[in-house]
Design an enzyme around this catalytic site. Structure first.
Site, PDB file in Angstrom:
ATOM      1  N   ASP A 127     -86.295   6.348  42.819  1.00  0.00           N
ATOM      2  CA  ASP A 127     -86.308   5.007  42.247  1.00  0.00           C
ATOM      3  C   ASP A 127     -87.146   4.108  43.146  1.00  0.00           C
ATOM      4  OD1 ASP A 127     -85.504   2.839  40.577  1.00  0.00           O
ATOM      5  OD2 ASP A 127     -83.529   3.754  40.346  1.00  0.00           O
ATOM      6  N   ASP A 162     -88.294   0.081  39.003  1.00  0.00           N
ATOM      7  CA  ASP A 162     -87.316  -0.927  38.636  1.00  0.00           C
ATOM      8  C   ASP A 162     -88.006  -2.244  38.283  1.00  0.00           C
ATOM      9  OD1 ASP A 162     -84.400  -1.831  38.702  1.00  0.00           O
ATOM     10  OD2 ASP A 162     -85.292  -3.227  40.143  1.00  0.00           O
ATOM     11  N   GLU A 210     -89.194   0.494  34.069  1.00  0.00           N
ATOM     12  CA  GLU A 210     -88.193  -0.336  33.409  1.00  0.00           C
ATOM     13  C   GLU A 210     -88.858  -1.672  33.109  1.00  0.00           C
ATOM     14  OE1 GLU A 210     -83.719  -2.062  34.300  1.00  0.00           O
ATOM     15  OE2 GLU A 210     -85.275  -2.278  35.828  1.00  0.00           O
ATOM     16  N   HIS A 230     -77.094   3.206  34.475  1.00  0.00           N
ATOM     17  CA  HIS A 230     -76.262   2.522  35.462  1.00  0.00           C
ATOM     18  C   HIS A 230     -76.116   1.028  35.188  1.00  0.00           C
ATOM     19  CE1 HIS A 230     -80.367   1.811  36.675  1.00  0.00           C
ATOM     20  NE2 HIS A 230     -79.976   0.884  37.516  1.00  0.00           N
TER      21      HIS A 230
END
Length: 583
Positions: free
Chosen positions: A101, A203, A259, A332
Site C-alpha cells: 500500500d 491510497d 483509490e 477496510h
C-alpha cells in the site's frame, strides 16, 4: 483463447489483508507479519494469485498505518524487515505476488520531514508540505474542511502559519508541486521494487494535486468541501506519468491500482489508458458507495437495483478499450459486504454467494477483503466508546458539538463505522476465534463460533468453497469472463440483475436476485441467444429442492421456459449459450 502477455495481469484475483486484524503470532493481541506467513497456505487455497498488504510501515497508528513516519521500515508491531523479507519469499514461493500500500498524499506529523518542516520557515523541508499564513482576522487560509469535519488547516504556533491536512491534523498533506517531494516518492517506490514487490495500491491518489491558488469553495458539503480544487487536480496526470516513468517502470510487470473517488469515466480513462502510462487500474468505488449520502459519509440513502445496474453498466461499457478497473464489494473502509448489500440473517449464505458472483463475473479485476470469503458480518457495536475508527469518532464529536442529537449521530456512526471491517479474522471456534492467545485489539464478533474458516472447510457448499469454485471458473474461462464483452439485460427490473458475457465463440448468462423474495422475470426476445444448448455452470442453490416441498426455480436446465423464477438471493451462471438462429 490465448491471453496476450501484456494483459495477463488483468486475470489476477487479489486478496486484501488488513494486517493488524488477520493473525497474531506472539499473543500481544495484534496481527503481524509472522501471523500472515502462517496463513499463506490458506490464502493460496482460495485460488487467488495476489496479496495486497495494507500498510505495515512505521506509524503511530492514528489512522491504522495510513499515517506513516518511515516509508522504508516495518512497524515493530507488525514485525521486522527480516519478517517482511521472509513473507515476500514465502508468497513468491507459492506462486503469488505481493502488493504494498502506498500512502502518498500525506505523512504522519511525526515523520522526520514534517518535524524539520515545522522547525523553521527557512528549513529546506518546509516546502515538502503546504503552508500558508492565515487571514487578517485570524481565520484559516481558506474555507476547506477536512474529511473528519472542521477546518482542513491547523495553526502552527511556532511559525505562525497554517498547514493543510485533508484528513487528520496529524496527517499533513505533502506538497506534490515540489519536485523534491516527487523525487523522494520515486526513490521510495524503486526501493520497494528492488526488494521484490510486484505492485502497489495507491491510497487516495486523485487528491495529491491541489489548485495552487487554494481558493475558497462554495460547496455546502460539511466533510471534504473544497474537493473541486483537489480531486483530480490540475497536475495529477502529469505527476502520475512522471511517477510511472521514474518509479513504477523501474521493474517490468509492476501493477498499480489507484483509490480515487469522485471520478468520471473520462477521468478513469485518463488514469488507466495504457497509452498514457499512468496506472493500470482504478477501483470502481461508485457501486460500493451507492447506499451512502454523497454529502455525508455516515448517512444512508435508499437505492434501487436499476441504479446499481446503471453504475455497473456505465463502467463496463464506457471503459472498453480505454482503461481498466478493480472490482470490490468490501474493504477496510467499508461495512461488511453481506450486511450492507445482502441479508446477514435468514439468507446470509445465499446473499454472500450472490454478491461474490457479481464481483467475479464482471469485466474487471476482483478484490477480496479478508473474511469476506467466509461471510463475516458487521459487529453489533452498542456505543461510540467501543470504536477505534478515528473518522467515526471525529464525526461524532464534530456533529454533536454543532448541535445534532447525540443519539441520532451515534446511531449513524455505529452503523457506518469502518471498524465493522476491522474486527479480527475468524479462523475457528476456539477462544478469540483463533486470532490470538492474548487480548485482541478489537473485539471478536460474537458469531465466530458459527462463522469461521474451520467450519466452512468442512462443508462442500460453504461460502468459502463457493469462492474457490468462482475463482477457478473465472480462471478457466478468462477469455470470456475477463476479456469478453458485457451485455446488460433486464435493466429496469427491480429484483433481477442479469447480463451476458461473451466473445466471438462463447457466451454465458448470469442471473442474480438482489431481493429476499422470489423474482419472476422473462428474458427479452431480442436477447440474441438460444438457451436450449446452455448448461448450468454454478449456482448458490441446489438445482432443485426435491423432497422439501419447495417449488423448484425452473432453472434445473436451460431452455426457453420463460418466465423464470429466482429464489431469494439466488445466483446462477449458465454457459454454452449459442447465437439465436435467424429467420
Amino acid at each position: 483463447m490465448m491471453t496476450q502477455q501484456s494483459e495477463a495481469w488483468k486475470e489476477k484475483v487479489v486478496y486484501q489483508i488488513f494486517p493488524r486484524s488477520f493473525q497474531d503470532s506472539n499473543g500481544d493481541g495484534n496481527g503481524d507479519i509472522p501471523g500472515i506467513i502462517s496463513r499463506l497456505d490458506y490464502i493460496k487455497s482460495i485460488g487467488v494469485d495476489t496479496i495486497w498488504l495494507s500498510p505495515v510501515y512505521e506509524s503511530p497508528r492514528v489512522d491504522q498505518g495510513y499515517d506513516i513516519t518511515n516509508h522504508r521500515e516495518i512497524d515493530p508491531m507488525m514485525g521486522t524487515m527480516e519478517d517482511w523479507e521472509r513473507l515476500l519469499e514465502e508468497v513468491h514461493g507459492r506462486g503469488m505476488d505481493l502488493w504494498m500500500d502506498l500512502v502518498l498524499n500525506h505523512t504522519s506529523d511525526e515523520h522526520r520531514w514534517f518535524k524539520r518542516a515545522r522547525s523553521s520557515k527557512d528549513n529546506p523541508y518546509r516546502d515538502y508540505y503546504i503552508w500558508r499564513p492565515g487571514e487578517k482576522d485570524g481565520e484559516p487560509p481558506n474555507n476547506w474542511t477536512s474529511y473528519l469535519g472542521g477546518s482542513a488547516w491547523t495553526y502552527d504556533e511556532a511559525s505562525g502559519e497554517y498547514y493543510l491536512h485533508l484528513y487528520n491534523k496529524k496527517q499533513p498533506d505533502l506538497n506534490w508541486d515540489n519536485p523534491k517531494v516527487r523525487e523522494e516518492i520515486q526513490k521510495m517506490v524503486r526501493y520497494w521494487l528492488d526488494k521484490g514487490v510486484n505492485g502497489f495500491r495507491l491510497d487516495a491518489i486523485n487528491v495529491v494535486s491541489k489548485d495552487s491558488e487554494l481558493p475558497d469553495t462554495n460547496e455546502s458539503k460539511l466533510e471534504g468541501s473544497g474537493y473541486k480544487h483537489f480531486k483530480n487536480g490540475p497536475n495529477v496526470h502529469k505527476y502520475l506519468r512522471e511517477l510511472n516513468e521514474k518509479g513504477f517502470s523501474h521493474k517490468e510487470g509492476t501493477v498499480t491500482v489507484g483509490e480515487a473517488s469522485m471520478v468520471s469515466m473520462e477521468d478513469v480513462s485518463r488514469y488507466t489508458d495504457p497509452e498514457r502510462k499512468e496506472l493500470n487500474m482504478i477501483f470502481m468505488m461508485e457501486s460500493p458507495s451507492i447506499g451512502t449520502d454523497p454529502d455525508d459519509s455516515f448517512k444512508t440513502r435508499e437505492w434501487t437495483l436499476p441504479e446499481l445496474k446503471e453504475i455497473v453498466t456505465r463502467w463496463e461499457k464506457e471503459l472498453v478499450d480505454r482503461g481498466w478497473f478493480g472490482l470490490f464489494a468490501s474493504n477496510h473502509d467499508h461495512a461488511r459486504m453481506v450486511s450492507h448489500f445482502g441479508d446477514d440473517g435468514k439468507y446470509w449464505a445465499e446473499s454472500a454467494k450472490m454478491l461474490a458472483t457479481l464481483v467475479h463475473t464482471l469485466w474487471g479485476t476482483p478484490f477480496i477483503y479478508q473474511g469476506e470469503e467466509i461471510g463475516m458480518t458487521d459487529y453489533p457495536f452498542e456505543s461510540i466508546d467501543q470504536l477505534d475508527d478515528q473518522m467515526a469518532r471525529h464525526y461524532y464529536d464534530f456533529r454533536t458539538q454543532n448541535g445534532e442529537d447525540p443519539q441520532e449521530v451515534e446511531r449513524r456512526v455505529l452503523a457506518g463505522t469502518r471498524d465493522h471491517a476491522r474486527t479480527p479474522m475468524q479462523w475457528d471456534d476456539s477462544e478469540h476465534a483463533g486470532f490470538t492467545t492474548g487480548k485482541p485489539w478489537m473485539p471478536v464478533h460474537p458469531n465466530y463460533r458459527e462463522i469461521n474458516v474451520h467450519a466452512q472447510e468442512q462443508h462442500e457448499h460453504s461460502i468459502l468453497n463457493y469462492y474457490r469454485k468462482l475463482i477457478a471458473m473465472r480462471r478457466e474461462h478468462a477469455d470470456v469472463i475477463v476479456h469478453g464483452e458485457y451485455v446488460p439485460l433486464l435493466e429496469e427490473h427491480e429484483q433481477v440483475f442479469a447480463y451476458i458475457r461473451r466473445n466471438e465463440t462463447s457466451q454465458g448468462l448470469v442471473l442474480l436476485n438482489f431481493s429476499d423474495q422470489k423474482a419472476e422475470f422473462e428474458l427479452p426476445e431480442d436477447v440474441g441467444v438460444c438457451l436450449e444448448s446452455a448448461y448450468r455452470m454454478l449456482g448458490n442453490y441446489p438445482p432443485h429442492t426435491e423432497g422439501s416441498g419447495e417449488e423448484a426455480s425452473g432453472n434445473d436446465s436451460a431452455g426457453d421456459d420463460v418466465p423464470r423464477v429466482l429464489r431469494p438471493y439466488e445466483a446462477i451462471i449458465f454457459g454454452g449459450l449459442k447465437p439465436a438462429q435467424k429467420g
